[in-house]
Design an enzyme around this catalytic site. Structure first.
Site, PDB file in Angstrom:
ATOM      1  N   ARG A 176      -1.096   0.497 -40.400  1.00  0.00           N
ATOM      2  CA  ARG A 176      -1.275  -0.326 -40.142  1.00  0.00           C
ATOM      3  C   ARG A 176      -2.396  -1.123 -40.886  1.00  0.00           C
ATOM      4  NH1 ARG A 176      -5.148   0.064 -34.261  1.00  0.00           N
ATOM      5  NH2 ARG A 176      -6.653   1.123 -35.998  1.00  0.00           N
ATOM      6  N   LYS A 209      -6.902  -5.384 -37.458  1.00  0.00           N
ATOM      7  CA  LYS A 209      -8.603  -5.389 -37.773  1.00  0.00           C
ATOM      8  C   LYS A 209      -8.984  -5.757 -39.080  1.00  0.00           C
ATOM      9  CE  LYS A 209      -9.810   0.078 -36.590  1.00  0.00           C
ATOM     10  NZ  LYS A 209     -10.616  -0.644 -34.975  1.00  0.00           N
ATOM     11  N   GLU A 214      -8.677  -5.294 -23.529  1.00  0.00           N
ATOM     12  CA  GLU A 214      -8.475  -3.877 -23.994  1.00  0.00           C
ATOM     13  C   GLU A 214     -10.241  -4.052 -24.085  1.00  0.00           C
ATOM     14  OE1 GLU A 214      -8.102  -4.586 -28.160  1.00  0.00           O
ATOM     15  OE2 GLU A 214      -8.492  -6.642 -28.077  1.00  0.00           O
TER      16      GLU A 214
END
Length: 349
Positions: free
Chosen positions: A105, A199, A232
């Site tokens: 990721r 991220k 989220e």
């Protein structure tokens, strides 16, 4: 009358440089010597070209593009005690949990942010394992960053000749969360999907969202997207168990696909086979549907499940920690300490 703070100026004369560096290091060591326990036992920096064990030296250049432009990405992995069976003997060992999943990721995020790596993936992985070993940390987190690198203070990284890789081991008591928390609906705008799904280090919305919750006596917050669907938390995914015993997580198209949330989706069907859950799926959930759930929880690497018992001063279900929430927590925790060995990388202390 306010006093002007005293400061020291380093003149660029060779005869002064040694004295100045000694004074600077003394000041940095004074700061860290006042700390009861060093929270960061080791750091790697590609700028230094190695591992640093002295907290006073764990710094990055101010002209790094990640510092002044937020042009960087990061990810993490958990350092945890676990067990493995060797010739019918159960042996205790320290592991990096899901390092490869997080590293994949990490590199996807870097690609989206147009940041290259100074090393191939195999070298990044090797550095992280060596750093964990050098730290001698037995429980905590390993956090790492890719940056466009140092070079200048301009908007684009054209003047940054080499991207930078940094990593830090952080001592932390990683354990299951048994107590439920309160949350609020965030009034801070959430990130657009392009940025929410990578991220990156631009966490100001996340910071303000968490601070907003704390100011209102809550643990954290819940973001709702522009279509009115649950998104989220500020640095965690969220999940719900309906009164029909369905486990539902929001779709990942507008939010970060949490590694722990994805692992939960792989493990939870075991409870369907046992008849404890009816189904496991991702779906759009409105606020009313979500608030009407029987159980609710945050999902994150260091939790791995954190039960939510109240939202905007309204109880979730009966307002107590749900049985299935803790069963899911046990499922993830067992996977962390004694599960699939391909997901647990031994640390060679």
């Amino acid at each position: 009358m306010e006093k002007t703070p005293k400061f020291t100026c380093s003149h660029h004369h060779q005869r002064d440089s040694g004295v100045w560096m000694h004074t600077l290091l003394e000041k940095l060591h004074e700061t860290w010597n006042s700390v009861k326990e060093q929270p960061y036992p080791a750091m790697y920096s590609s700028v230094f070209g190695g591992i640093v064990l002295d907290s006073a030296m764990m710094v990055i250049p101010i002209d790094d593009h990640m510092v002044h432009r937020g042009h960087g990405v990061f990810d993490t992995a958990i350092i945890l005690n676990g067990s493995v069976t060797v010739t019918e003997l159960v042996v205790s060992h320290r592991y990096l949990y899901e390092l490869d999943v997080h590293l994949n990721r990490f590199l996807r995020s870097a690609s989206k942010a147009k940041i290259s790596s100074p090393f191939p993936r195999s070298t990044l992985r090797s550095i992280l394992i060596q750093l964990a070993a050098a730290s001698q940390c037995r429980k905590g987190t390993l956090r790492y960053w890719l940056s466009a690198g140092p070079g200048d203070f301009l908007l684009t990284p054209g003047g940054c000749p080499t991207p930078a890789f940094y990593a830090v081991v952080i001592k932390d008591e990683v354990s299951q969360c048994k107590e439920g928390v309160k949350v609020i609906t965030s009034n801070i705008p959430m990130k657009q999907p392009q940025f929410a799904t990578m991220k990156n280090v631009n966490y100001l919305p996340n910071v303000l969202s968490k601070m907003e919750a704390e100011e209102k006596g809550a643990f954290a917050s819940i973001w709702v997207d522009d279509e009115g669907y649950i998104a989220e938390g500020p640095n965690v995914n969220v999940a719900f168990i309906t009164h029909d015993k369905e486990l539902i997580l929001p779709f990942f198209d507008k939010i970060l696909s949490g590694c722990t949330a994805l692992r939960l989706l792989e493990l939870a069907p075991k409870l369907v086979e046992q008849g404890r859950l009816k189904s496991v799926r991702t779906a759009n959930l409105t606020v009313d549907e979500a608030k009407g759930a029987a159980e609710m929880m945050y999902i994150g690497s260091t939790l791995p499940i954190l039960p939510i018992i109240m939202w905007d001063d309204e109880p979730i279900g009966d307002g107590k920690v749900g049985e299935l929430s803790m069963t899911l927590s046990d499922l993830l925790w067992d996977d962390m300490v004694a599960g699939d060995e391909t997901r647990r990388i031994p640390i060679p202390y």
